[in-house]
Design an enzyme around this catalytic site. Structure first.
Site, PDB file in Angstrom:
ATOM      1  N   GLU A   1      -7.842   3.486   3.128  1.00 53.61           N
ATOM      2  CA  GLU A   1      -6.977   4.631   2.853  1.00 53.61           C
ATOM      3  C   GLU A   1      -6.997   4.834   1.341  1.00 53.61           C
ATOM      4  O   GLU A   1      -7.236   3.898   0.584  1.00 53.61           O
ATOM      5  CB  GLU A   1      -5.551   4.338   3.325  1.00 53.61           C
ATOM      6  CG  GLU A   1      -4.666   3.549   2.342  1.00 53.61           C
ATOM      7  CD  GLU A   1      -5.158   2.141   2.005  1.00 53.61           C
ATOM      8  OE1 GLU A   1      -5.893   1.562   2.821  1.00 53.61           O
ATOM      9  OE2 GLU A   1      -4.813   1.631   0.917  1.00 53.61           O
TER      10      GLU A   1
ATOM     11  N   SER B   1      -5.270  -1.998 -16.954  1.00 56.61           N
ATOM     12  CA  SER B   1      -5.786  -1.937 -15.574  1.00 56.61           C
ATOM     13  C   SER B   1      -6.930  -0.942 -15.394  1.00 56.61           C
ATOM     14  O   SER B   1      -7.785  -1.138 -14.534  1.00 56.61           O
ATOM     15  CB  SER B   1      -4.653  -1.629 -14.596  1.00 56.61           C
ATOM     16  OG  SER B   1      -4.003  -0.427 -14.947  1.00 56.61           O
TER      17      SER B   1
ATOM     18  N   LYS C   1      -9.659  -2.356  -9.490  1.00 57.00           N
ATOM     19  CA  LYS C   1      -9.691  -2.277  -8.021  1.00 57.00           C
ATOM     20  C   LYS C   1     -10.971  -2.850  -7.407  1.00 57.00           C
ATOM     21  O   LYS C   1     -10.965  -3.370  -6.301  1.00 57.00           O
ATOM     22  CB  LYS C   1      -9.502  -0.833  -7.567  1.00 57.00           C
ATOM     23  CG  LYS C   1      -8.066  -0.355  -7.756  1.00 57.00           C
ATOM     24  CD  LYS C   1      -7.739   0.804  -6.853  1.00 57.00           C
ATOM     25  CE  LYS C   1      -6.254   1.092  -6.877  1.00 57.00           C
ATOM     26  NZ  LYS C   1      -5.814   1.673  -8.172  1.00 57.00           N
TER      27      LYS C   1
HETATM   28  C1  PLP Z   1      -4.532   1.885  -8.515  1.00 57.04           C
HETATM   29  C2  PLP Z   1      -4.245   1.607  -9.940  1.00 57.04           C
HETATM   30  C3  PLP Z   1      -3.056   0.950 -10.354  1.00 57.04           C
HETATM   31  C4  PLP Z   1      -1.949   0.597  -9.395  1.00 57.04           C
HETATM   32  O1  PLP Z   1      -2.291  -0.298  -8.383  1.00 57.04           O
HETATM   33  P1  PLP Z   1      -1.792  -1.819  -8.392  1.00 57.04           P
HETATM   34  O2  PLP Z   1      -2.155  -2.304  -7.042  1.00 57.04           O
HETATM   35  O3  PLP Z   1      -0.326  -1.804  -8.662  1.00 57.04           O
HETATM   36  O4  PLP Z   1      -2.534  -2.506  -9.478  1.00 57.04           O
HETATM   37  C5  PLP Z   1      -2.885   0.651 -11.694  1.00 57.04           C
HETATM   38  N1  PLP Z   1      -3.803   0.994 -12.614  1.00 57.04           N
HETATM   39  C6  PLP Z   1      -4.957   1.636 -12.271  1.00 57.04           C
HETATM   40  C7  PLP Z   1      -5.923   2.003 -13.346  1.00 57.04           C
HETATM   41  C8  PLP Z   1      -5.214   1.957 -10.926  1.00 57.04           C
HETATM   42  O5  PLP Z   1      -6.338   2.601 -10.604  1.00 57.04           O
END
Ligand code: PLP
Length: 395
Positions: free
Chosen positions: A111, A377, A89
């Site tokens: 948000e 992610s 993020k």
């Molecule tokens: C917020 C988040 C997501 C989901 O958000 P996307 O916009 O779909 O990437 C996925 N993995 C993690 C670790 C997150 O913090």
């Protein structure tokens, strides 16, 4: 034929900017200026420098040997979990804070649902010495206390949204209201590839560093820059959009997006938008989202807060409709199993969101020589309590 946004922010029939009249000026300014700002040499230089020295990029592309053996193929993990703040993020919030500065804005709003985007926004506001207000549903403030504390440590003000279900969509409404009331000095940092044009395209561009690195890292390690598969989880879809970006128009590469099906697609407790959703306008763009007969948003459910979103970004709605990406889903239970598997096979504890992407490995029909990249992610520290509650430490 391209799967990127056109200049009006449309991906096929999806996208656009459906906004209240009062936001027209803000959005139009952004639409007119975002590309010239983010493509300027000065911007690129500062963005790259912060990604390197502050975020810790490039993140490794790691050949996961034991996981590869388990699935009889070659699996690389793109380690976004090693970014500062523990997830992808921050790539986006760094980009947007630089954009806000270039636009002369002195105040940031955001948000947040689970608090991950709130923390990433509070982080870059502290870095730049800019005031930050994060809207968060009152219910979420209760259940995500550690992230609320983090945001406050970083100097952000966390304002509760007390309307409706007191969760993410109510926080989004409050943030929109704030932006309407403060159009001149404030920039609204949206956390995924959602919202009115230019947000989906802008966020995808900031996250595209993920696939930009994947290409040269794969070339370095395998001799070719195109994998056979890229797999990523989808909440709003920003990590997937970043991991897919440089492969979108190269159909040699199979794109796999994984949604959360919660307790099961037919359970009524799910967030599998491509199966359960219909076209409509959500948060300022035309996309697919879960809705009642008369178009009211259906509350989604997933064990992972980051995938607990009723829609997907317009880029993904188009990838689904055209068949360019294959959309799969994983349940809470499957995700938990995948968490334990990665922890024990590779010594990496993934975020719950990420575990959904890992959970589909067992359903795929890979060949030995194929190259698969899974986008990791985020890291699992924030989910440790959930893992302990489900007894993963005792297995
Ligand atoms: C917020 C988040 C997501 C989901 O958000 P996307 O916009 O779909 O990437 C996925 N993995 C993690 C670790 C997150 O913090």
């Amino acid at each position: 034929m391209t799967y990127q946004a056109n200049k009006y922010g449309y991906y096929g029939q999806y996208g656009g900017a459906f906004i209240p009249e009062m936001l027209h000026n803000n959005i139009e300014t952004l639409q007119n200026k975002y590309l010239s700002i983010i493509e300027s040499e000065a911007f690129k230089k500062e963005f790259k420098s912060l990604l390197k020295h502050y975020v810790g990029r490039p993140t490794p592309l790691y050949l996961a040997k034991r996981l590869s053996e388990r699935y009889n193929t070659t699996i690389f993990l793109k380690r976004e979990d090693l970014c500062h703040t523990g997830a992808h993020k921050v790539n986006n919030t760094i980009g947007q804070i630089l954009l806000a500065k270039a636009l002369g804005k002195t105040r940031i709003i955001a948000e947040t649902g689970a608090g991950q985007h709130g923390v990433a926004t509070a982080t870059v506001c502290a870095l730049m010495g800019i005031d930050c207000v994060v809207y968060m549903g009152a219910v979420d403030i209760e259940r995500q206390a550690p992230n609320v504390k983090r945001m406050k440590m970083l100097g952000a003000e966390v304002r509760p949204a007390n309307s409706g279900s007191k969760t993410l969509k109510d926080a989004t409404n409050e943030a929109m209201r704030d932006w309407i009331a403060n159009p001149n000095d404030t920039h609204y940092i949206i956390g995924s590839v959602v919202g009115p044009h230019p947000f989906p395209d802008m966020v995808a561009r900031f996250q595209s560093v993920i696939s930009e690195e994947m290409k040269w890292q794969l070339k370095e390690q395998t001799g070719k820059e195109d994998p056979d598969y890229v797999i990523a989880c989808v909440g709003g879809g920003s990590n997937a959009a970043g991991a897919f970006y440089h492969y979108l128009d190269n159909d040699i590469v199979q794109l796999i997006a994984v949604e959360a099906s919660g307790l099961g697609v037919d359970s009524g407790e799910s967030a599998a938008t491509t199966i359960l959703g219909k076209p409509g306008v959500l948060h300022g763009s035309k996309t697919l989202f879960m809705q009642t007969e008369d178009g009211q948003v259906i509350e989604p459910y997933s064990i992972s807060a980051g995938l607990d979103y009723p829609g997907i970004g317009p880029v993904h709605a188009n990838l689904f409709e055209t068949g360019r990406a294959k959309f799969l889903h994983a349940t809470d239970e499957e995700a938990l199993t995948a968490v334990l598997e990665l922890s024990r096979l590779e010594g990496i504890i993934p975020a719950l969101e990420t575990a959904h992407a890992l959970a589909v490995l067992k359903n795929m029909d890979f060949k030995q020589e194929e190259v698969v990249v899974v986008n990791i992610s985020g890291r699992g520290d924030k989910d440790l309590e959930t893992y302990i509650k489900h007894g993963l430490d005792k297995k």
